[in-house]
Design a protein around this motif. Structure first.
Motif, PDB file in Angstrom:
ATOM      1  N   ASN A   3      -5.146 -67.873 -20.971  1.00  0.00           N
ATOM      2  CA  ASN A   3      -5.701 -69.215 -20.938  1.00  0.00           C
ATOM      3  C   ASN A   3      -6.925 -69.312 -21.831  1.00  0.00           C
ATOM      4  OD1 ASN A   3      -3.928 -70.353 -18.985  1.00  0.00           O
ATOM      5  ND2 ASN A   3      -5.000 -69.208 -17.388  1.00  0.00           N
ATOM      6  N   GLU A   5     -10.465 -70.579 -22.468  1.00  0.00           N
ATOM      7  CA  GLU A   5     -11.565 -70.929 -21.578  1.00  0.00           C
ATOM      8  C   GLU A   5     -12.774 -71.340 -22.405  1.00  0.00           C
ATOM      9  OE1 GLU A   5     -12.246 -68.226 -18.321  1.00  0.00           O
ATOM     10  OE2 GLU A   5     -10.319 -67.235 -18.636  1.00  0.00           O
ATOM     11  N   ARG A   6     -13.572 -72.229 -21.838  1.00  0.00           N
ATOM     12  CA  ARG A   6     -14.800 -72.664 -22.501  1.00  0.00           C
ATOM     13  C   ARG A   6     -15.967 -72.447 -21.559  1.00  0.00           C
ATOM     14  NH1 ARG A   6     -11.451 -77.369 -24.286  1.00  0.00           N
ATOM     15  NH2 ARG A   6     -10.987 -77.048 -26.484  1.00  0.00           N
ATOM     16  N   ARG A   7     -17.084 -72.040 -22.122  1.00  0.00           N
ATOM     17  CA  ARG A   7     -18.274 -71.810 -21.314  1.00  0.00           C
ATOM     18  C   ARG A   7     -19.488 -72.453 -21.974  1.00  0.00           C
ATOM     19  NH1 ARG A   7     -14.799 -70.805 -18.573  1.00  0.00           N
ATOM     20  NH2 ARG A   7     -14.326 -68.922 -17.354  1.00  0.00           N
ATOM     21  N   THR A 130     -10.482 -66.425 -25.164  1.00  0.00           N
ATOM     22  CA  THR A 130      -9.524 -65.917 -24.191  1.00  0.00           C
ATOM     23  C   THR A 130     -10.035 -64.574 -23.680  1.00  0.00           C
ATOM     24  OG1 THR A 130      -8.184 -64.787 -25.872  1.00  0.00           O
ATOM     25  CG2 THR A 130      -7.557 -67.046 -25.304  1.00  0.00           C
ATOM     26  N   THR A 167     -15.261 -78.718 -13.124  1.00  0.00           N
ATOM     27  CA  THR A 167     -14.739 -77.487 -12.534  1.00  0.00           C
ATOM     28  C   THR A 167     -15.785 -76.750 -11.701  1.00  0.00           C
ATOM     29  OG1 THR A 167     -15.322 -76.124 -14.454  1.00  0.00           O
ATOM     30  CG2 THR A 167     -13.141 -77.158 -14.462  1.00  0.00           C
ATOM     31  N   ALA A 173     -10.547 -73.847 -11.051  1.00  0.00           N
ATOM     32  CA  ALA A 173     -11.185 -73.040 -12.086  1.00  0.00           C
ATOM     33  C   ALA A 173     -10.990 -71.561 -11.793  1.00  0.00           C
ATOM     34  CB  ALA A 173     -12.678 -73.364 -12.167  1.00  0.00           C
ATOM     35  N   ALA A 177      -8.818 -68.912 -14.137  1.00  0.00           N
ATOM     36  CA  ALA A 177      -9.445 -67.709 -14.669  1.00  0.00           C
ATOM     37  C   ALA A 177      -8.666 -66.461 -14.271  1.00  0.00           C
ATOM     38  CB  ALA A 177     -10.885 -67.604 -14.178  1.00  0.00           C
TER      39      ALA A 177
END
Length: 212
Positions: A3, A5-7, A130, A167, A173, A177
């Protein structure tokens, strides 16, 4: 594929270095998009990025873009995979995290970003990636995740708001993850295999092996 993912990184030294005519340089955006060993916001779990999570291989083999708000049309710079010439964004891992320098373009979005940072309106950074390897502690409340190796880094850059604020404290979320459970992956694979076999029956051309 893992997946995407963004942070979001809290304001962490996002800085605009003004153009220098004597040196022939334009405005440059600098800062950190990843900070190691720092707790994330509560996303249904707490996350930390390990100091060894971003390898030199990731930086040299990923075609990484500098984007404003993760929007492809808001392109600020690029660190092309395996290339040096034409770099408009430079990335370096140090003891603190992933440091970046972006040569801001003389475009509408480039000028807007420079002005927003200059005014102090734009202060946060984010990154899209990722996960190749991670470790979980489900005994903690909320659970804790430590990313030990990033698979691929897609983009970094300044953001107006935290990525995906909806999220926060979200069970979804956490599930995203963790990835799909093994039984779900097996079931999805079985479905795809069935669909392929049905297509073969409907289209004889798919039965060809490529040999005469």
């Amino acid at each position: 594929m893992n997946n995407l993912e963004r942070r979001y990184i809290r304001p962490m030294g996002l800085e605009l270095r003004e153009a220098n005519e004597d040196e022939g340089t334009g405005p440059m955006l600098v800062g950190y998009s990843v900070v190691f060993d720092s707790d994330s916001e509560d996303m249904g779990f707490i996350e930390q990025m390990d100091a060894a999570s971003i390898t030199e291989e990731v930086l040299t083999e990923s075609d990484i873009r500098g984007l404003y708000n993760h929007i492809p049309s808001n392109l600020l710079g690029r660190s092309p995979a395996g290339e040096i010439d034409g770099e408009t964004m430079r990335l370096k891992v140090d003891d603190r995290g992933l440091y970046f320098e972006i040569d801001l373009p003389d475009t509408t979005v480039g000028r807007d970003v420079a002005e927003l940072v200059r005014r102090g309106d734009l202060t946060g950074n984010s990154f899209a990636f990722t996960v190749a390897e991670d470790e979980w502690d489900y005994e903690s409340d909320p659970p804790r995740r430590r990313v030990t190796r990033v698979g691929e880094l897609f983009d970094i850059g300044p953001v107006t708001y935290p990525a995906y604020p909806e999220t926060v404290v979200s069970g979804r979320a956490l599930e995203l993850a963790k990835g799909p459970p093994a039984e779900k992956r097996d079931h999805e694979l079985e479905i795809r295999e069935r669909e392929h076999r049905l297509r073969e029956l409907e289209d004889p051309n798919l039965l060809r092996t490529g040999t005469e």
